[in-house]
Design a protein around this motif. Structure first.
Motif, PDB file in Angstrom:
ATOM      1  N   ASN A 119       4.859  -1.331  -2.770  1.00 54.23           N
ATOM      2  CA  ASN A 119       5.778  -2.344  -3.290  1.00 54.23           C
ATOM      3  C   ASN A 119       6.999  -2.486  -2.393  1.00 54.23           C
ATOM      4  OD1 ASN A 119       8.350  -2.782  -5.335  1.00 54.23           O
ATOM      5  ND2 ASN A 119       6.587  -4.066  -5.843  1.00 54.23           N
ATOM      6  N   SER A 122       5.949  -4.337   0.835  1.00 60.95           N
ATOM      7  CA  SER A 122       5.612  -5.748   0.652  1.00 60.95           C
ATOM      8  C   SER A 122       6.810  -6.605   0.260  1.00 60.95           C
ATOM      9  CB  SER A 122       4.518  -5.888  -0.417  1.00 60.95           C
ATOM     10  OG  SER A 122       4.987  -5.389  -1.677  1.00 60.95           O
ATOM     11  N   ASN A 123       7.905  -5.984  -0.196  1.00 58.21           N
ATOM     12  CA  ASN A 123       9.093  -6.740  -0.638  1.00 58.21           C
ATOM     13  C   ASN A 123      10.259  -6.623   0.323  1.00 58.21           C
ATOM     14  OD1 ASN A 123       7.862  -7.683  -2.932  1.00 58.21           O
ATOM     15  ND2 ASN A 123       8.613  -6.021  -4.233  1.00 58.21           N
ATOM     16  N   ARG A 126      12.602  -3.629  -0.554  1.00 59.04           N
ATOM     17  CA  ARG A 126      13.164  -3.634  -1.902  1.00 59.04           C
ATOM     18  C   ARG A 126      12.071  -3.293  -2.913  1.00 59.04           C
ATOM     19  NH1 ARG A 126      18.148  -6.269  -2.302  1.00 59.04           N
ATOM     20  NH2 ARG A 126      18.804  -7.322  -0.386  1.00 59.04           N
ATOM     21  N   ASP A 128      10.568  -3.834  -6.883  1.00 56.29           N
ATOM     22  CA  ASP A 128      10.559  -4.815  -7.970  1.00 56.29           C
ATOM     23  C   ASP A 128      11.501  -4.367  -9.087  1.00 56.29           C
ATOM     24  OD1 ASP A 128       8.837  -6.497  -6.720  1.00 56.29           O
ATOM     25  OD2 ASP A 128       7.034  -5.698  -7.716  1.00 56.29           O
TER      26      ASP A 128
END
Length: 396
Positions: A119, A122-123, A126, A128
């Motif tokens: 996560n 992919s961000n 950051r 989620d």
């Protein structure tokens, strides 16, 4: 003889407070203890634009009220460290159930760490909101935060984040009523005070520019970073539904502070206004370790103060001695100079009289004294007087 406990329970009428024992009623006992001693946890939320001084104020309030300063970055780091420790934990007992439980927790922790890593990648570095909110719920619901209190720094930023973190407000599905009901409300972690810092973009930009370079390196407090973060803040707070609307719906007063009116770099005036609103600290007293540390600090401060006083006394004594020697030397020099000047003055004053005596008296007086030495008369005074009278050139 001892009375059987079962007989006491069945035949004697007692109004039990904790009939099932202390362990099962520990929450009630703790609650009574805190209410009796006014040990109410102080829960605050500090909001505002970037570079407005949220963290500066939050740290000072946390220190003053002995509550926990909560930031999203520190919460994430701490929770990930906990997950890493759980994932690395091996079988520590011979009990099969414990071994299976440890293995299960370790596997779950590993899976969650892998999910968090994916996560994060992919961000763009950051996590989620759902992970952040779960971590915050664990932290704010912990015993330290529940017993002492906390100050949440810069979060939540949106209405949705606040709703998912603290609960939401809606219409109950169990009643035929239009009255609002609190649904899924996290009443144990919801803050009691909301402080909102307000400022203009120009003021904050000038504040960033005036910061020393050493405080800017490695942080978001550059001009480019500030512009990006302030733009994001404006976008989040320009819509009709903001995080402030959530607290308004929850009937929690939002106290606003204009930092442009505080000309102190440490925002002392605003902090003073906040402490006036919150009142005096009513939290738990210092622990034994803190008391020992305070005593050590006081003893160290006392020794330093005594040493400084001793050095100051010796310095003053040396200065007084030096000043006295200097004054004595000046006095001696002045006295010598005055004595020399007096001698010179007397010498100058006595010159006419000396010349007069040398010219008119001393020649004849010298002759008279020589004759006395030669003649040795019985009455030298009378002899000298008669000699002077007979040989006085002024007498004819």
């Amino acid at each position: 003889p001892r009375m059987d406990a079962r007989y006491v329970k069945d035949h004697l009428a007692f109004q039990w407070v904790c009939e099932t024992g202390l362990v099962e009623n520990i929450r009630s006992v703790v609650s009574q203890f805190k209410h009796k001693r006014h040990l109410f946890p102080l829960k605050l939320c500090m909001l505002g634009p970037p570079a407005s001084g949220k963290t500066l104020i939050a740290r000072q309030l946390a220190t003053y009220y002995k509550i926990h300063h909560i930031t999203v970055e520190e919460v994430i780091t701490k929770q990930i460290d906990i997950l890493k420790n759980l994932a690395a934990r091996t079988r520590g007992t011979d009990d099969t159930d414990d071994e299976n439980g440890n293995e299960t927790r370790a596997e779950k922790s590993k899976d969650l760490l892998e999910t968090l890593g994916e996560n994060f990648a992919s961000n763009s570095g950051r996590y989620d909101d759902n992970y952040i909110i779960e971590f915050l719920k664990l932290t704010l619901g912990s015993k330290p935060c529940q017993n002492q209190g906390y100050i949440l720094d810069g979060y939540p930023k949106t209405f949705k984040q606040a709703r998912e973190l603290f609960g939401h407000f809606g219409v109950s599905q169990l009643q035929d009523s239009s009255e609002g009901q609190y649904l899924d409300l996290q009443s144990n972690i919801i803050p009691g005070y909301i402080f909102l810092l307000e400022s203009t973009e120009d003021f904050l930009r000038n504040r960033i520019i005036s910061l020393p370079q050493i405080l800017i390196e490695g942080t978001h407090n550059t001009e480019e970073g500030f512009f990006r973060r302030f733009t994001d803040y404006q976008n989040l707070n320009s819509s009709d539904i903001t995080v402030i609307n959530y607290f308004d719906e929850m009937e929690i007063d939002v106290v606003k502070f204009d930092i442009t009116r505080d000309f102190n770099a440490m925002l002392d005036d605003i902090i003073q206004r906040m402490t006036n609103i919150l009142g005096k600290p009513t939290n738990y007293g210092p622990t034994e370790q803190e008391l020992l540390l305070i005593q050590q600090q006081e003893a160290h401060l006392y020794s330093i103060t005594a040493l400084m006083r001793r050095e100051s006394y010796l310095t003053r004594e040396m200065e007084d001695t030096s000043n006295k020697c200097t004054k004595d030397a000046v006095w001696a020099a002045q006295t010598k100079e005055i004595s020399l000047q007096r001698q010179q003055f007397l010498h100058c004053q006595s010159m006419p009289l000396r010349n007069y005596l040398i010219k008119f008296v001393m020649p004849l007086l010298t002759k008279g004294l020589v004759n006395i030495s030669k003649m040795t008369p019985d009455d030298p005074i009378d002899f000298l007087a008669e000699f002077l009278f007979k040989n006085n050139p002024c007498v004819t």
